[in-house]
Every structure is written in structure tokens, then in C-alpha cells.
Design a protein around this motif. Sequence first.
Motif, PDB file in Angstrom:
ATOM      1  N   LYS A   8      26.916  39.246  -5.008  1.00 28.66           N
ATOM      2  CA  LYS A   8      27.368  38.380  -3.913  1.00 28.66           C
ATOM      3  C   LYS A   8      26.314  38.315  -2.807  1.00 28.66           C
ATOM      4  CE  LYS A   8      32.311  39.154  -4.658  1.00 28.66           C
ATOM      5  NZ  LYS A   8      33.556  39.706  -4.095  1.00 28.66           N
ATOM      6  N   VAL A   9      25.706  39.459  -2.543  1.00 27.65           N
ATOM      7  CA  VAL A   9      24.658  39.467  -1.517  1.00 27.65           C
ATOM      8  C   VAL A   9      23.506  38.576  -1.947  1.00 27.65           C
ATOM      9  CG1 VAL A   9      22.952  40.909  -0.356  1.00 27.65           C
ATOM     10  CG2 VAL A   9      25.286  41.743  -0.626  1.00 27.65           C
ATOM     11  N   ALA A  10      23.157  38.606  -3.240  1.00 24.61           N
ATOM     12  CA  ALA A  10      22.059  37.774  -3.738  1.00 24.61           C
ATOM     13  C   ALA A  10      22.401  36.296  -3.610  1.00 24.61           C
ATOM     14  CB  ALA A  10      21.774  38.137  -5.181  1.00 24.61           C
ATOM     15  N   VAL A  11      23.675  35.954  -3.873  1.00 21.63           N
ATOM     16  CA  VAL A  11      24.082  34.539  -3.734  1.00 21.63           C
ATOM     17  C   VAL A  11      24.036  34.115  -2.278  1.00 21.63           C
ATOM     18  CG1 VAL A  11      26.004  32.948  -3.997  1.00 21.63           C
ATOM     19  CG2 VAL A  11      25.485  34.583  -5.807  1.00 21.63           C
ATOM     20  N   VAL A  12      24.486  34.987  -1.390  1.00 23.81           N
ATOM     21  CA  VAL A  12      24.450  34.658   0.042  1.00 23.81           C
ATOM     22  C   VAL A  12      23.009  34.437   0.478  1.00 23.81           C
ATOM     23  CG1 VAL A  12      24.895  35.557   2.359  1.00 23.81           C
ATOM     24  CG2 VAL A  12      26.613  35.819   0.578  1.00 23.81           C
ATOM     25  N   ASP A  13      22.107  35.313   0.063  1.00 24.46           N
ATOM     26  CA  ASP A  13      20.696  35.144   0.423  1.00 24.46           C
ATOM     27  C   ASP A  13      20.120  33.837  -0.147  1.00 24.46           C
ATOM     28  OD1 ASP A  13      20.801  37.517   1.785  1.00 24.46           O
ATOM     29  OD2 ASP A  13      19.984  38.714   0.114  1.00 24.46           O
ATOM     30  N   GLU A  14      20.533  33.522  -1.360  1.00 27.46           N
ATOM     31  CA  GLU A  14      20.051  32.265  -1.980  1.00 27.46           C
ATOM     32  C   GLU A  14      20.507  31.053  -1.197  1.00 27.46           C
ATOM     33  OE1 GLU A  14      20.851  29.657  -6.029  1.00 27.46           O
ATOM     34  OE2 GLU A  14      21.251  31.822  -6.053  1.00 27.46           O
ATOM     35  N   VAL A  15      21.792  31.020  -0.840  1.00 30.55           N
ATOM     36  CA  VAL A  15      22.315  29.875  -0.078  1.00 30.55           C
ATOM     37  C   VAL A  15      21.622  29.790   1.276  1.00 30.55           C
ATOM     38  CG1 VAL A  15      24.369  28.907   1.018  1.00 30.55           C
ATOM     39  CG2 VAL A  15      24.535  29.943  -1.253  1.00 30.55           C
ATOM     40  N   ASP A  21      15.245  25.985   3.777  1.00 30.24           N
ATOM     41  CA  ASP A  21      14.143  25.219   3.193  1.00 30.24           C
ATOM     42  C   ASP A  21      14.445  23.726   3.080  1.00 30.24           C
ATOM     43  OD1 ASP A  21      12.794  27.588   2.966  1.00 30.24           O
ATOM     44  OD2 ASP A  21      13.304  27.890   0.840  1.00 30.24           O
ATOM     45  N   ALA A  22      15.705  23.382   2.914  1.00 31.59           N
ATOM     46  CA  ALA A  22      16.067  21.985   2.675  1.00 31.59           C
ATOM     47  C   ALA A  22      16.003  21.174   3.964  1.00 31.59           C
ATOM     48  CB  ALA A  22      17.461  21.903   2.074  1.00 31.59           C
ATOM     49  N   ASP A  23      15.717  19.875   3.822  1.00 33.16           N
ATOM     50  CA  ASP A  23      15.751  18.944   4.958  1.00 33.16           C
ATOM     51  C   ASP A  23      17.178  18.571   5.327  1.00 33.16           C
ATOM     52  OD1 ASP A  23      13.064  19.086   4.554  1.00 33.16           O
ATOM     53  OD2 ASP A  23      12.720  16.942   4.826  1.00 33.16           O
ATOM     54  N   GLY A  24      18.104  18.869   4.471  1.00 26.75           N
ATOM     55  CA  GLY A  24      19.500  18.585   4.732  1.00 26.75           C
ATOM     56  C   GLY A  24      20.374  19.149   3.630  1.00 26.75           C
ATOM     57  N   ALA A  25      21.657  19.315   3.929  1.00 28.68           N
ATOM     58  CA  ALA A  25      22.613  19.819   2.952  1.00 28.68           C
ATOM     59  C   ALA A  25      23.912  19.023   3.106  1.00 28.68           C
ATOM     60  CB  ALA A  25      22.866  21.312   3.146  1.00 28.68           C
ATOM     61  N   MET A  26      24.422  18.517   1.982  1.00 26.92           N
ATOM     62  CA  MET A  26      25.635  17.698   1.994  1.00 26.92           C
ATOM     63  C   MET A  26      26.687  18.363   1.109  1.00 26.92           C
ATOM     64  SD  MET A  26      23.664  14.027   1.696  1.00 26.92           S
ATOM     65  CE  MET A  26      22.184  13.770   2.665  1.00 26.92           C
ATOM     66  N   LEU A  27      27.847  18.620   1.725  1.00 27.35           N
ATOM     67  CA  LEU A  27      28.912  19.332   1.042  1.00 27.35           C
ATOM     68  C   LEU A  27      29.894  18.348   0.422  1.00 27.35           C
ATOM     69  CD1 LEU A  27      27.700  21.322   3.221  1.00 27.35           C
ATOM     70  CD2 LEU A  27      29.887  22.529   3.099  1.00 27.35           C
ATOM     71  N   THR A  28      30.283  18.600  -0.798  1.00 26.11           N
ATOM     72  CA  THR A  28      31.209  17.721  -1.515  1.00 26.11           C
ATOM     73  C   THR A  28      32.286  18.561  -2.205  1.00 26.11           C
ATOM     74  OG1 THR A  28      29.944  17.796  -3.576  1.00 26.11           O
ATOM     75  CG2 THR A  28      29.332  16.084  -1.971  1.00 26.11           C
ATOM     76  N   GLU A  29      33.353  17.877  -2.564  1.00 25.73           N
ATOM     77  CA  GLU A  29      34.410  18.476  -3.388  1.00 25.73           C
ATOM     78  C   GLU A  29      34.360  17.808  -4.752  1.00 25.73           C
ATOM     79  OE1 GLU A  29      39.280  18.884  -3.511  1.00 25.73           O
ATOM     80  OE2 GLU A  29      38.259  18.589  -1.583  1.00 25.73           O
ATOM     81  N   PHE A  30      34.239  18.595  -5.793  1.00 26.99           N
ATOM     82  CA  PHE A  30      34.020  18.070  -7.133  1.00 26.99           C
ATOM     83  C   PHE A  30      35.251  18.243  -8.025  1.00 26.99           C
ATOM     84  CE2 PHE A  30      32.896  22.475  -7.122  1.00 26.99           C
ATOM     85  CZ  PHE A  30      33.365  22.985  -8.321  1.00 26.99           C
ATOM     86  N   ARG A  31      36.397  18.561  -7.462  1.00 32.59           N
ATOM     87  CA  ARG A  31      37.576  18.814  -8.259  1.00 32.59           C
ATOM     88  C   ARG A  31      37.918  17.577  -9.106  1.00 32.59           C
ATOM     89  NH1 ARG A  31      42.474  21.830  -5.713  1.00 32.59           N
ATOM     90  NH2 ARG A  31      41.133  21.418  -3.922  1.00 32.59           N
ATOM     91  N   GLY A  32      38.085  17.786 -10.407  1.00 36.68           N
ATOM     92  CA  GLY A  32      38.427  16.711 -11.314  1.00 36.68           C
ATOM     93  C   GLY A  32      37.242  16.141 -12.074  1.00 36.68           C
ATOM     94  N   LEU A  33      36.021  16.535 -11.715  1.00 36.16           N
ATOM     95  CA  LEU A  33      34.846  16.060 -12.453  1.00 36.16           C
ATOM     96  C   LEU A  33      34.632  16.938 -13.681  1.00 36.16           C
ATOM     97  CD1 LEU A  33      32.262  15.370  -9.584  1.00 36.16           C
ATOM     98  CD2 LEU A  33      33.609  13.686 -10.856  1.00 36.16           C
TER      99      LEU A  33
END
Length: 272
Positions: A8-15, A21-33
Amino acid sequence: MGDPRAEKVAVVDEVKQKLADADGAMLTEFRGLDVQALAELRRALRDAGGEYKIYKNTLVRLAARDAGLEIDDLLTGPTAIAFVGEKADGSAPDVAAVAKALKDFAKTNDALVIKGGVVDDQLLSADDLKILAELPSRDALLSMLAGALQAPMAKFAGLLAAVPRDFAYGLQALIEKGGGPDAAPDAPVAEVAAEEEAPAEEEAPAEEEAPVEAEAAAEDASEESGEAPEAEATEETQETEASADADAGTAGDDEAGDAGEDSGDAGEEEEA
């Protein structure tokens, strides 16, 4: 078996690293895909320079807090984040292109819900991302900017090129008219003098003719005035002669009468 906490710590560090690093981040909900739909979405985002990753909300919340971002309101339901980075061809990141890819995919897949995002540490709503998706791409904006900058420069360059060209045309026209460097310097002065003398010569005969006409008019007037007295004298002479003739006739008649009376008296004396 690995330590769940370490994972979990590794995932937190990755996020956290991807958010930095990213110029932007867009959050979506993918339920049903389904898997196929997710694969198509990842492909579309990759062409636009986006990377689509699915994380647990708790781990994303921890990473966002460490990065100083307040996105807790967006972390509802299954969450997947589209990070904006370099395109597949190596060109610069384009936030508008990624937002447009998400919007276009959501038009044909209702299961994809755009919740919001972060661009330059600024929190954006779903409506903000939809407006961002309507903007021209980065390449199109750069092209428009280059065109706007190039137009005045091209106009200025045209003006600079026109100066020697117009001067050359003017000089050529001057040479053709005889006013160039090879033309005689006294020629223009002679022409001006000739032009000034021509009107003077034309006016001189007119001035000479004016006295002649005046004298002719005076002579005509004097002749008419001379003829008038002569006519009057002739009329008076004729009247005088007529009067003399009339007097002579009257005298003749008187003399004839007297002669008749004398002859009558002589006859009477002879008869007596």
C-alpha cells in the motif's frame, strides 16, 4: 507473501509521484465498463498522451494529502485516474487533448463518468473539464499563435521590400520623362521660359488689335456723324430751291396777268 502495508505504501508513493510528474490528472468512475471497453479507453487516452490507472480511493486520498491536494469530494465510487503526460509520438503533453478523449469516449459509453480533476494544482469540476475539452489542441493553439505573430512580420517585410522597388519604379519613370541624371539641366528651364513666352506672344496681338478696333469704331462714328449734317444740308438746299421755284412761278403768273390786262386795255382804246 509480501507485506500488505508495504504494498500500500508503494502504491501511495506511485500515485504521489504520478501526480507530481503529470501536467494534469482527471478522475473518472468506470463502473460498468467491461475489459474490452477499458482497453479501448486506454488506447484512446494513450494516443492523446494520457495514462489510465485504477486505484483504491483510500490510497489515492493518502497520496493526494501528501501532495497537498484536496480531492476528497471526487473520491466516490470506483476511481480511475487519467494522468496527462507526453504523447506516444514524444510530443509535449496536451491537457485539452486528454480531456477531449475522455469526453468523446463518454458520449458512446454512458458507464464512464467524468468527476473532475487537477491541472497545475488547481481543482477542476466535471464541467470545467468539458469546457477544456472544447479548446483547440496544443498544436492548433501554437499554430494559431505562430500565424498571429507571422502576419505583422510578413506585412512589415513586405513594406521593407516595397521601398526600394517603388524607388526603382519612380526613378525609371523619371528617366523616361527626361528628368533623370542624363538629362540636360537647362532643358526644364528652357521649357518653362518657352511656356511663359507663348502666352505673352498670344496676348500681344490681342492688345494691338484692341486700339485698331477702337480707331475703326471712332472713324465709323465720325463718318456717320458727317453724313448726317450733309444729308440735312442737302434737304435744306432742296427745300430752298423748291421755295424759289414756287416764288418764280408765282411771279410769272402775276406778270402774265398784268400783260393780259395791259393788252385788254390797249384793245379797248383802239376800239374807242
